[in-house]
Design a protein around this motif. Sequence first.
Motif, PDB file in Angstrom:
ATOM      1  N   PHE A 122       0.828  -1.209   0.000  1.00 29.08           N
ATOM      2  CA  PHE A 122       0.000   0.000   0.000  1.00 29.08           C
ATOM      3  C   PHE A 122       0.865   1.262   0.000  1.00 29.08           C
ATOM      4  N   ILE A 123       1.903   1.295   0.787  1.00 30.62           N
ATOM      5  CA  ILE A 123       2.770   2.482   0.857  1.00 30.62           C
ATOM      6  C   ILE A 123       3.975   2.384  -0.082  1.00 30.62           C
ATOM      7  N   GLY A 124       3.961   1.404  -0.974  1.00 26.10           N
ATOM      8  CA  GLY A 124       5.098   1.174  -1.864  1.00 26.10           C
ATOM      9  C   GLY A 124       5.212   2.122  -3.037  1.00 26.10           C
ATOM     10  N   GLY A 125       4.161   2.885  -3.340  1.00 30.76           N
ATOM     11  CA  GLY A 125       4.239   3.855  -4.433  1.00 30.76           C
ATOM     12  C   GLY A 125       4.417   3.240  -5.801  1.00 30.76           C
ATOM     13  N   LYS A 126       3.831   2.059  -6.028  1.00 31.30           N
ATOM     14  CA  LYS A 126       4.044   1.365  -7.305  1.00 31.30           C
ATOM     15  C   LYS A 126       3.473   2.108  -8.508  1.00 31.30           C
ATOM     16  N   CYS A 127       2.523   2.999  -8.286  1.00 31.59           N
ATOM     17  CA  CYS A 127       1.975   3.799  -9.385  1.00 31.59           C
ATOM     18  C   CYS A 127       2.479   5.234  -9.328  1.00 31.59           C
ATOM     19  N   GLY A 128       3.590   5.449  -8.611  1.00 31.65           N
ATOM     20  CA  GLY A 128       4.158   6.770  -8.507  1.00 31.65           C
ATOM     21  C   GLY A 128       3.482   7.665  -7.478  1.00 31.65           C
ATOM     22  N   GLU A 129       2.719   7.065  -6.569  1.00 30.94           N
ATOM     23  CA  GLU A 129       2.045   7.861  -5.553  1.00 30.94           C
ATOM     24  C   GLU A 129       3.069   8.569  -4.676  1.00 30.94           C
ATOM     25  N   GLU A 130       2.746   9.779  -4.305  1.00 28.27           N
ATOM     26  CA  GLU A 130       3.609  10.571  -3.434  1.00 28.27           C
ATOM     27  C   GLU A 130       3.090  10.599  -1.998  1.00 28.27           C
ATOM     28  N   TYR A 131       1.816  10.270  -1.826  1.00 28.77           N
ATOM     29  CA  TYR A 131       1.189  10.188  -0.505  1.00 28.77           C
ATOM     30  C   TYR A 131       0.287   8.973  -0.449  1.00 28.77           C
ATOM     31  N   ALA A 132       0.114   8.455   0.765  1.00 28.56           N
ATOM     32  CA  ALA A 132      -0.846   7.377   1.010  1.00 28.56           C
ATOM     33  C   ALA A 132      -1.654   7.749   2.247  1.00 28.56           C
ATOM     34  N   TYR A 133      -2.957   7.517   2.178  1.00 33.22           N
ATOM     35  CA  TYR A 133      -3.864   7.817   3.286  1.00 33.22           C
ATOM     36  C   TYR A 133      -4.564   6.533   3.702  1.00 33.22           C
ATOM     37  N   LEU A 134      -4.483   6.229   4.985  1.00 26.17           N
ATOM     38  CA  LEU A 134      -5.056   4.990   5.515  1.00 26.17           C
ATOM     39  C   LEU A 134      -6.068   5.317   6.598  1.00 26.17           C
ATOM     40  N   TYR A 135      -7.284   4.799   6.436  1.00 26.22           N
ATOM     41  CA  TYR A 135      -8.297   4.861   7.489  1.00 26.22           C
ATOM     42  C   TYR A 135      -8.116   3.598   8.311  1.00 26.22           C
ATOM     43  N   ASP A 136      -7.628   3.752   9.539  1.00 28.76           N
ATOM     44  CA  ASP A 136      -7.240   2.581  10.328  1.00 28.76           C
ATOM     45  C   ASP A 136      -8.421   1.946  11.066  1.00 28.76           C
ATOM     46  N   LEU A 137      -8.159   0.854  11.763  1.00 31.85           N
ATOM     47  CA  LEU A 137      -9.208   0.109  12.468  1.00 31.85           C
ATOM     48  C   LEU A 137      -9.831   0.905  13.606  1.00 31.85           C
ATOM     49  N   ASN A 138      -9.149   1.945  14.075  1.00 30.60           N
ATOM     50  CA  ASN A 138      -9.676   2.784  15.154  1.00 30.60           C
ATOM     51  C   ASN A 138     -10.444   4.001  14.647  1.00 30.60           C
ATOM     52  N   GLY A 139     -10.632   4.089  13.335  1.00 26.89           N
ATOM     53  CA  GLY A 139     -11.391   5.201  12.770  1.00 26.89           C
ATOM     54  C   GLY A 139     -10.605   6.487  12.626  1.00 26.89           C
ATOM     55  N   ASN A 140      -9.301   6.370  12.448  1.00 31.81           N
ATOM     56  CA  ASN A 140      -8.438   7.542  12.282  1.00 31.81           C
ATOM     57  C   ASN A 140      -7.771   7.529  10.911  1.00 31.81           C
ATOM     58  N   TRP A 141      -7.594   8.707  10.346  1.00 33.19           N
ATOM     59  CA  TRP A 141      -6.834   8.837   9.112  1.00 33.19           C
ATOM     60  C   TRP A 141      -5.353   8.972   9.451  1.00 33.19           C
ATOM     61  N   LYS A 142      -4.519   8.237   8.750  1.00 32.27           N
ATOM     62  CA  LYS A 142      -3.067   8.339   8.852  1.00 32.27           C
ATOM     63  C   LYS A 142      -2.527   8.669   7.463  1.00 32.27           C
ATOM     64  N   ALA A 143      -1.516   9.529   7.417  1.00 33.58           N
ATOM     65  CA  ALA A 143      -0.934   9.941   6.141  1.00 33.58           C
ATOM     66  C   ALA A 143       0.537   9.561   6.099  1.00 33.58           C
ATOM     67  N   TYR A 144       0.983   9.169   4.917  1.00 29.11           N
ATOM     68  CA  TYR A 144       2.372   8.781   4.697  1.00 29.11           C
ATOM     69  C   TYR A 144       2.877   9.486   3.450  1.00 29.11           C
ATOM     70  N   GLN A 145       4.043  10.097   3.550  1.00 24.79           N
ATOM     71  CA  GLN A 145       4.692  10.678   2.382  1.00 24.79           C
ATOM     72  C   GLN A 145       5.653   9.635   1.842  1.00 24.79           C
ATOM     73  N   ILE A 146       5.492   9.317   0.568  1.00 28.02           N
ATOM     74  CA  ILE A 146       6.301   8.290  -0.072  1.00 28.02           C
ATOM     75  C   ILE A 146       7.468   8.970  -0.771  1.00 28.02           C
ATOM     76  N   ASN A 147       8.662   8.731  -0.273  1.00 34.74           N
ATOM     77  CA  ASN A 147       9.874   9.325  -0.835  1.00 34.74           C
ATOM     78  C   ASN A 147      10.518   8.315  -1.765  1.00 34.74           C
ATOM     79  N   TRP A 148      10.686   8.672  -3.015  1.00 38.13           N
ATOM     80  CA  TRP A 148      11.207   7.735  -4.003  1.00 38.13           C
ATOM     81  C   TRP A 148      12.617   7.280  -3.696  1.00 38.13           C
ATOM     82  N   ARG A 149      13.417   8.131  -3.077  1.00 43.81           N
ATOM     83  CA  ARG A 149      14.805   7.771  -2.812  1.00 43.81           C
ATOM     84  C   ARG A 149      15.091   7.578  -1.340  1.00 43.81           C
ATOM     85  N   GLY A 150      14.075   7.570  -0.524  1.00 42.20           N
ATOM     86  CA  GLY A 150      14.286   7.435   0.911  1.00 42.20           C
ATOM     87  C   GLY A 150      13.144   6.675   1.553  1.00 42.20           C
TER      88      GLY A 150
END
Length: 153
Positions: free
Chosen positions: A112-140
Motif C-alpha cells: 500500500f505504501i510502496g508507491g508502485k503507481c508513482g504515488e507521493e502520498y498514502a492515506y489509511l483509514y485505520d481500524l480505530n477510525g483515524n486517518w493516517k498519512a504517509y509521504q512516499i519518498n522515491w529515494r528514501g
Amino acid sequence: MGTRSRIGYELPDHSVVSVYCHYDGYVDHNGRILVEHYQNREDVKELIDGGSMSSLRSTHLWETKAVRDDDGNIVRDEDDNWLYAPVRDPQPLYHTERGEELEVVLSSFDEFIGGKCGEEYAYLYDLNGNWKAYQINWRGPVERVDIPNYVTA
C-alpha cells in the motif's frame, strides 16, 4: 502533472483495500478532504468502492468545459476563476465515469505504501477510525506525516 496518492482502509487482518487518486494528493488538500468529509468507515468504504479517481472532490464532469461569452472569451467568477459547465455537487471524479474498469486493490500495508503507481502520498483509514498519512519518498524511507484536524480547527 498531479500529486498522486493512494487512499485505503485497513481490514482486521491488517491488509488494505485502496484506490489510486491522480490529483492534489498533498496533505493540505486530499488529507483535508478526507478528514472533513469521510469521518466513518461506511463513508470511507463507499468512497473506495467507486474505484480509482482523478480527483477526490470536484464539481466537474469528464465532459465539463469552460464557459465562454459571445465573443469567445472565458467567463470568470468574482475571484477570477474560470467558470465551467455543466457542474455538479462536489464529489469524487471516478475513472469509471469515463468508461474505465473498476480498480480497487487489496494488498499488504507495505505494498500500500510502496508507491508502485508513482504515488507521493498514502492515506489509511485505520481500524480505530483515524486517518493516517504517509509521504512516499522515491529515494528514501516512507515518512508518517500529520494531517491537521480541520474538523475542529
